[in-house]
Write a protein that holds these residues in place. Structure first.
Motif, PDB file in Angstrom:
ATOM      1  N   THR A 105       0.905  -1.284  -0.022  1.00 58.59           N
ATOM      2  CA  THR A 105      -0.097   0.009  -0.152  1.00 58.59           C
ATOM      3  C   THR A 105       0.720   1.234   0.024  1.00 58.59           C
ATOM      4  N   PHE A 106       0.237   2.387  -0.415  1.00 56.44           N
ATOM      5  CA  PHE A 106       1.177   3.608  -0.236  1.00 56.44           C
ATOM      6  C   PHE A 106      -0.158   4.638  -0.256  1.00 56.44           C
ATOM      7  N   PHE A 107       0.407   6.003   0.101  1.00 61.15           N
ATOM      8  CA  PHE A 107      -0.438   6.972   0.499  1.00 61.15           C
ATOM      9  C   PHE A 107      -1.124   7.318  -0.900  1.00 61.15           C
ATOM     10  N   LEU A 108      -2.234   7.855  -0.891  1.00 57.84           N
ATOM     11  CA  LEU A 108      -3.192   8.554  -2.148  1.00 57.84           C
ATOM     12  C   LEU A 108      -3.011   7.344  -3.246  1.00 57.84           C
ATOM     13  N   ARG A 109      -3.254   6.180  -2.942  1.00 56.57           N
ATOM     14  CA  ARG A 109      -2.867   5.110  -4.007  1.00 56.57           C
ATOM     15  C   ARG A 109      -4.297   5.178  -4.700  1.00 56.57           C
ATOM     16  N   GLU A 110      -4.272   4.995  -6.154  1.00 54.40           N
ATOM     17  CA  GLU A 110      -5.163   5.087  -6.990  1.00 54.40           C
ATOM     18  C   GLU A 110      -6.010   6.448  -6.881  1.00 54.40           C
ATOM     19  N   ARG A 111      -5.260   7.495  -7.253  1.00 51.70           N
ATOM     20  CA  ARG A 111      -5.400   8.884  -6.867  1.00 51.70           C
ATOM     21  C   ARG A 111      -6.803   9.427  -7.599  1.00 51.70           C
ATOM     22  N   ALA A 112      -7.033   8.781  -8.564  1.00 52.95           N
ATOM     23  CA  ALA A 112      -8.315   9.258  -9.232  1.00 52.95           C
ATOM     24  C   ALA A 112      -9.524   9.033  -8.588  1.00 52.95           C
ATOM     25  N   GLN A 113      -9.725   7.929  -7.647  1.00 51.78           N
ATOM     26  CA  GLN A 113     -10.635   7.693  -6.648  1.00 51.78           C
ATOM     27  C   GLN A 113     -10.675   8.815  -5.416  1.00 51.78           C
ATOM     28  N   PRO A 156      -6.420   4.930   5.329  1.00 51.00           N
ATOM     29  CA  PRO A 156      -7.248   5.612   6.173  1.00 51.00           C
ATOM     30  C   PRO A 156      -6.482   6.938   6.480  1.00 51.00           C
ATOM     31  N   TYR A 157      -5.103   7.200   6.602  1.00 52.18           N
ATOM     32  CA  TYR A 157      -4.548   8.383   6.667  1.00 52.18           C
ATOM     33  C   TYR A 157      -4.674   9.286   5.565  1.00 52.18           C
ATOM     34  N   SER A 158      -4.623   8.632   4.403  1.00 48.68           N
ATOM     35  CA  SER A 158      -5.022   9.321   3.058  1.00 48.68           C
ATOM     36  C   SER A 158      -6.281   9.932   3.010  1.00 48.68           C
ATOM     37  N   LEU A 159      -7.263   9.363   3.666  1.00 52.66           N
ATOM     38  CA  LEU A 159      -8.622   9.828   3.555  1.00 52.66           C
ATOM     39  C   LEU A 159      -8.736  10.802   4.908  1.00 52.66           C
ATOM     40  N   ALA A 160      -7.900  10.832   5.681  1.00 59.95           N
ATOM     41  CA  ALA A 160      -7.881  11.999   6.793  1.00 59.95           C
ATOM     42  C   ALA A 160      -7.294  13.292   5.918  1.00 59.95           C
ATOM     43  N   ILE A 161      -6.417  12.977   5.164  1.00 60.27           N
ATOM     44  CA  ILE A 161      -5.645  14.078   4.662  1.00 60.27           C
ATOM     45  C   ILE A 161      -6.617  14.620   3.378  1.00 60.27           C
ATOM     46  N   SER A 174      -2.401  -5.285  -9.898  1.00 56.26           N
ATOM     47  CA  SER A 174      -3.432  -4.443  -9.450  1.00 56.26           C
ATOM     48  C   SER A 174      -2.731  -3.057  -9.197  1.00 56.26           C
ATOM     49  N   THR A 175      -1.502  -2.810  -8.919  1.00 57.97           N
ATOM     50  CA  THR A 175      -0.838  -1.580  -8.783  1.00 57.97           C
ATOM     51  C   THR A 175      -0.672  -0.934 -10.111  1.00 57.97           C
ATOM     52  N   ALA A 176      -0.152  -1.925 -11.026  1.00 55.40           N
ATOM     53  CA  ALA A 176       0.142  -1.247 -12.288  1.00 55.40           C
ATOM     54  C   ALA A 176      -1.046  -0.836 -13.201  1.00 55.40           C
ATOM     55  N   LEU A 177      -2.395  -1.420 -12.801  1.00 51.77           N
ATOM     56  CA  LEU A 177      -3.392  -1.099 -13.629  1.00 51.77           C
ATOM     57  C   LEU A 177      -4.215   0.244 -13.104  1.00 51.77           C
ATOM     58  N   GLU A 178      -3.772   0.525 -11.864  1.00 49.86           N
ATOM     59  CA  GLU A 178      -4.192   1.954 -11.387  1.00 49.86           C
ATOM     60  C   GLU A 178      -3.809   2.994 -12.268  1.00 49.86           C
ATOM     61  N   GLY A 179      -2.537   2.947 -12.828  1.00 51.05           N
ATOM     62  CA  GLY A 179      -2.196   3.885 -13.899  1.00 51.05           C
ATOM     63  C   GLY A 179      -2.072   3.712 -15.057  1.00 51.05           C
ATOM     64  N   ASN A 180      -2.826   2.370 -15.550  1.00 50.62           N
ATOM     65  CA  ASN A 180      -2.766   1.956 -16.757  1.00 50.62           C
ATOM     66  C   ASN A 180      -3.932   1.071 -17.208  1.00 50.62           C
ATOM     67  N   ARG A 181      -4.982   2.002 -16.844  1.00 50.27           N
ATOM     68  CA  ARG A 181      -6.264   1.373 -17.087  1.00 50.27           C
ATOM     69  C   ARG A 181      -6.822   0.749 -18.211  1.00 50.27           C
ATOM     70  N   LEU A 182      -6.191   1.258 -19.375  1.00 51.03           N
ATOM     71  CA  LEU A 182      -6.410   1.057 -20.714  1.00 51.03           C
ATOM     72  C   LEU A 182      -5.417   0.075 -21.203  1.00 51.03           C
ATOM     73  N   SER A 183      -4.549  -0.603 -20.448  1.00 51.88           N
ATOM     74  CA  SER A 183      -3.643  -1.645 -21.046  1.00 51.88           C
ATOM     75  C   SER A 183      -4.189  -2.987 -21.249  1.00 51.88           C
ATOM     76  N   ALA A 184      -4.468  -3.187 -22.509  1.00 58.31           N
ATOM     77  CA  ALA A 184      -5.012  -4.685 -22.584  1.00 58.31           C
ATOM     78  C   ALA A 184      -4.003  -5.810 -22.276  1.00 58.31           C
ATOM     79  N   GLU A 185      -2.642  -5.354 -22.306  1.00 57.95           N
ATOM     80  CA  GLU A 185      -1.886  -6.567 -21.852  1.00 57.95           C
ATOM     81  C   GLU A 185      -1.868  -6.748 -20.348  1.00 57.95           C
TER      82      GLU A 185
END
Length: 443
Positions: free
Chosen positions: A39-47, A80-85, A353-364
């Protein structure tokens, strides 16, 4: 298990069994070993952006004085800390109760300490870090006011203790349960999804991860298509409210096949013209990973290490590249494939899973996710994800093969025939010995 036995000074597996039957340090250590804590802070930033720009303003305009927010499967607390921020950055007018739960008490202890390294901050800008963290050597200490905004508790999501007044897990306004459901079998996913929706207040929001299975066909809920992917709501009397210019709300589950038929075979139903253009040029961005370029891999690069089957070096060099700002699809493809080739399927699934957060249009990457699901025996889910890869690229031969294989393994031989036929048809259109995207060379 060997690592746990060594840590507990246990030499006989029977003693380990006795130790983990009781609540205690040995059991906690084993749980930590068995579960993935990436995990990391502000993961999947678009959400988080959607939360700040669409969800919070709605609660504000409705005059809601207090929010109840739950981060389920929170690991070491970054979410949860990201949510607080985010609430602080959005200048939320009311009060908020934020709860983080996880099965591993050792990780929750780390969450309460709130001491992190730069690895937990990847993708977080320096301004946010300086506002909410204090640097002490190589550690970043979270400010006390953000730390005190979050409570933590041990919870097994597969248990039946929630939702209930006794557990405090009821009438939540927002639930984040991201990249957790991918580790459960289908029956458990259905049970947990049902309990998560039931834990929401009417109109409350549930956010899952990019790789988590879709739950619209499993439990009654409202589905919201956003620029950040799918979100889910517990229906309310005015559930048809407009959430944003680009969002689509629907209550009745609709199969992916029907949505694809309405949107065209190559473009997912939420795609804009810009997204369609991006899909059309996707092949160029993954030329090396697909094996369709003659450019030699640089020496001492993750590509070179991968070609030489030095998978440890490939993972290490790709992660260095990502940390240095080269957060590209080829780097993630090398990490996922290298981990899978080493037999570390859970780690490969998490990396995918992490890679798809920033590459949602990647068929591969989507196809790789389907393959990893199939390797873990989750063939029905693999079929859903393989279809998703085909919505991104309808001529992606290996995704047709993955879909056919997954359907055949679920016992649906009749449905499997079509993707196999499509793969053969697309194969005939290619010149002999042409490398197939996503495959290991020409065939």
């Amino acid at each position: 298990m060997r690592r746990v036995m060594t840590a507990a000074c246990i030499s006989d597996p029977r003693d380990l069994r006795r130790a983990i039957l009781a609540t205690g340090e040995t059991r906690d250590t084993l749980i930590t070993e068995l579960t993935i804590g990436e995990t990391f802070f502000l993961r999947e930033r678009a959400q988080f952006d959607f939360l700040r720009e669409s969800v919070l303003p709605h609660f504000n305009s409705a005059g809601q004085p207090r929010l109840r927010i739950w981060s389920a499967g929170c690991a070491t607390g970054e979410e949860p800390y990201s949510l607080a921020i985010v609430l602080r950055e959005a200048e939320w007018r009311g009060t908020a109760y934020i709860l983080g739960t996880d099965l591993a008490s050792a990780r929750l202890a780390a969450a309460r300490r709130a001491r992190y390294t730069e690895w937990s901050m990847r993708g977080v800008n320096d301004a946010v870090i300086s506002r909410y963290f204090e640097r002490r050597g190589k550690q970043l200490i979270l400010n006390s006011d953000i730390r005190q905004a979050v409570d933590f508790r041990v919870l097994n999501l597969a248990s039946e203790e929630y939702p209930s007044v006794e557990s405090g897990l009821e009438r939540m306004d927002i639930i984040f349960c991201r990249n957790v459901l991918i580790y459960f079998d289908s029956a458990t996913v259905r049970a947990i999804a049902s309990r998560l929706i039931d834990s929401l207040a009417p109109g409350g929001w549930l956010f899952l991860g990019a790789s988590d299975p879709a739950i619209a066909e499993l439990v009654p809920c409202e589905v919201v298509m956003t620029g950040a992917g799918l979100a889910y709501r517990r229906p309310e009397a005015n559930a048809g409210i407009h959430h944003g210019a680009t969002d689509v709300v629907f209550r009745s589950p609709e199969p992916w096949e029907e949505m694809a038929a309405r949107s065209g075979p190559d473009v997912p139903p939420w795609a804009t013209a810009d997204v369609a253009d991006a899909i059309g040029t996707l092949g160029a961005t993954i030329a090396w990973a697909a094996g369709t370029t003659d450019e030699p891999a640089p020496r001492d690069s993750y590509e070179s290490a991968y070609e030489q089957a030095d998978y440890d070096a490939a993972v290490r060099l790709a992660r260095i590249a990502i940390d240095e700002g080269n957060d590209t699809e080829p780097a993630w493809l090398v990490i996922v494939r290298s981990l899978a080739n080493r037999g570390q399927l859970d780690a490969a699934a998490e990396a995918c899973s992490t890679a798809l957060e920033g590459n949602r249009l990647s068929a591969e990457l989507t196809h790789l996710q389907a393959m990893l699901l199939a390797e873990s025996g989750r063939h029905a889910e693999a079929a859903v994800v393989a279809r998703r890869a085909l919505y991104l690229n309808a001529r992606y031969i290996v995704a047709h093969l993955a879909l056919g294989d997954a359907l055949s393994r679920t016992g649906d031989a009749a449905s499997a025939r079509r993707p196999f036929t499509n793969a053969l048809d697309h194969q005939k259109e290619l010149a002999p010995h042409t490398p197939r995207a996503g495959a290991a060379g020409a065939d």
